[in-house]
Scaffold this motif. Structure first.
Motif, mmCIF file in Angstrom:
data_model
loop_
_atom_site.group_PDB
_atom_site.id
_atom_site.type_symbol
_atom_site.label_atom_id
_atom_site.label_comp_id
_atom_site.label_asym_id
_atom_site.label_seq_id
_atom_site.Cartn_x
_atom_site.Cartn_y
_atom_site.Cartn_z
ATOM 1 N N THR A 128 1.009 -1.367 -0.114
ATOM 2 C CA THR A 128 0.579 -0.152 0.074
ATOM 3 C C THR A 128 0.954 0.883 -0.003
ATOM 4 O O THR A 128 2.521 1.192 0.014
ATOM 5 N N ASP A 136 -4.352 -9.616 -1.185
ATOM 6 C CA ASP A 136 -5.735 -9.125 -2.032
ATOM 7 C C ASP A 136 -6.668 -9.866 -1.892
ATOM 8 O O ASP A 136 -6.385 -11.277 -2.183
ATOM 9 N N SER A 138 -10.197 -10.140 -1.713
ATOM 10 C CA SER A 138 -11.277 -9.319 -2.660
ATOM 11 C C SER A 138 -11.378 -10.358 -3.954
ATOM 12 O O SER A 138 -10.560 -10.679 -4.826
ATOM 13 N N GLU A 140 -13.359 -9.410 -6.740
ATOM 14 C CA GLU A 140 -13.122 -8.881 -7.624
ATOM 15 C C GLU A 140 -11.662 -9.051 -7.730
ATOM 16 O O GLU A 140 -10.982 -7.956 -9.064
ATOM 17 N N ASP A 142 -9.884 -6.051 -6.548
ATOM 18 C CA ASP A 142 -10.238 -4.264 -6.747
ATOM 19 C C ASP A 142 -9.555 -4.295 -5.099
ATOM 20 O O ASP A 142 -9.536 -2.702 -4.983
ATOM 21 N N SER A 144 -10.605 -4.563 -2.512
ATOM 22 C CA SER A 144 -11.816 -4.067 -1.508
ATOM 23 C C SER A 144 -11.565 -4.370 0.035
ATOM 24 O O SER A 144 -12.100 -4.397 0.645
ATOM 25 N N LEU A 145 -10.978 -6.126 0.075
ATOM 26 C CA LEU A 145 -10.762 -6.833 1.313
ATOM 27 C C LEU A 145 -9.204 -7.128 1.395
ATOM 28 O O LEU A 145 -8.986 -8.019 0.842
ATOM 29 N N CYS A 146 -8.200 -6.454 1.719
ATOM 30 C CA CYS A 146 -7.337 -7.068 2.299
ATOM 31 C C CYS A 146 -6.564 -7.783 4.047
ATOM 32 O O CYS A 146 -7.729 -7.055 4.446
#
Length: 408
Positions: A128, A136, A138, A140, A142, A144-146
């Protein structure tokens, strides 16, 4: 990071003399991997660190040194770990609990970089803007869930222990037991292992437990396991002295220890592990109701009954006389043991076994009251004595399993 605070703080506030004189009171366990922290030091250094950035930096530096294998940092950690384990052994021995091995994530610091490199090669490790290493999870991809595996201060969460244990033990199942605040962490850890290609991650399970609220001892609000066991023994001994029915015992302190610990275990295990509950000494040590004291009392009554019947020596008897529904209920209940044991092994909840025992105790109490053996006709007494024998033999085994900690 807490051990970093301790390492920095011990030089300022620690006392080697106090540590050697009374380890359990001078040490405070705040980690699932046998890290322990001097209570006075830990409280004081945390208080100072809130307003002193130098202590915070010193703590971060100490923890990085520990992860890097610095001799001085490792020596301090090993010192605390050795003292902790020796004290833990003494306390857990009182519970009938033995651990074959003591190890935690800290034992695998030298292998962390290998795992991080594997994550990089598989394209799973991302960085990050803050410099935090994440995976990751998520669907997708993306971000969004790390889940964090390397923090910006250089410290890391360790997947290495799980991988190493699989290599060493080739386990069919690995179970983590921690408080419920760790649920999300373990769910993500298992998902990372699966993403790395370790299908055996599906055999890893987390058993979370809730919080005990309102527990205090005479020594104060900070509760050590040893203090709880001592308090249970002391309170139980006082209850025994105040009871008119207590018999003269050769070693009343030992009896109070066993009954008091039974009461604690039954209280902790009779409900869902995940649920929080409010602790009350008076309720826990009641001789009536669903308590460990009641179970031990029932066991003692059965032993007394068997002694009156030639210690339960099996003889022939007429089963046609065994028609009373109260005796039949006991035998039917005993037949459920395999089913209850299987249920506990599936969902890893000791409540099934504990409540099975409590129900058995209630059935025995009714039979003991309504189906007298003493002064009954010989044939009837023998028949009534038989289910008591069967009950005791099974009850003793079940109590042993339950009150030894219900190892799955």
């Amino acid at each position: 990071m807490q051990f970093g605070l301790l390492g920095a703080g011990f030089k300022l506030f620690g006392s080697e003399e106090k540590l050697k004189a009374n380890p359990l009171q001078h040490l405070f366990d705040v980690s699932p991997e046998c890290f322990v922290f001097t209570l006075q030091v830990y409280v004081q250094v945390n208080k100072e660190a809130k307003s002193n950035e130098d202590i915070q930096k010193s703590a971060q530096d100490f923890f990085r040194r520990l992860e890097g294998g610095d001799d001085q940092a490792l020596s301090l950690w090993q010192h605390f770990r050795h003292i902790s384990i020796e004290e833990y052994k003494k306390v857990y021995k009182r519970l009938g609990v033995h651990f074959g091995e003591y190890s935690g994530e800290s034992m695998y610091q030298g292998k962390i970089q290998d795992i991080l490199q594997q994550l990089r090669e598989q394209g799973l490790l991302k960085t990050t803007q803050r410099g935090t290493g994440v995976v990751d999870l998520s669907p997708e991809k993306d971000m969004s869930l790390c889940t964090t595996v390397v923090r910006s201060d250089g410290t890391s969460l360790d997947l290495t222990a799980a991988i190493d244990r699989k290599h060493r033990y080739n386990f069919a199942e690995m179970i983590y037991v921690t408080d419920k605040s760790q649920q999300n962490h373990f769910e993500q850890t298992f998902k990372i292992l699966e993403a790395m290609g370790f299908q055996w991650a599906q055999c890893c399970r987390h058993v979370p437990f809730g919080l005990v609220q309102g527990m205090k001892t005479r020594k104060g609000d900070v509760v050590f396991l040893e203090d709880v066991l001592d308090e249970a023994r002391a309170r139980m001994l006082q209850n025994m002295r105040n009871s008119r029915t207590t018999k003269v015992l050769e070693n009343p302190e030992d009896t109070a220890e066993k009954v008091g610990i039974s009461a604690l275990i039954v209280q902790d295990f009779k409900g869902p592990l995940l649920s929080d509950y409010r602790f009350d000494w008076d309720r826990v040590l009641q001789s009536q109701g669903d308590t460990g004291v009641f179970l031990q009392y029932t066991h003692a009554r059965l032993r007394s009954l068997l002694r009156m019947c030639d210690d339960g020596e099996e003889e022939t008897f007429d089963p046609s006389l065994l028609q009373d529904k109260r005796a039949i209920s006991i035998l039917q209940h005993l037949l459920r043991y395999d089913e209850v044991l299987h249920q506990s092994s599936v969902d890893l909840q000791p409540k099934h076994l504990v409540n099975f025992l409590l129900a058995l105790g209630r059935l025995v109490a009714v039979a003991h009251r309504d189906l007298p053996v003493k002064d009954s006709p010989s044939a009837v007494a023998q028949v009534r004595h038989t289910p008591s024998l069967l009950t005791l033999q099974n009850h003793r085994g079940l109590l042993n399993h339950t009150l030894s900690g219900l190892s799955f």
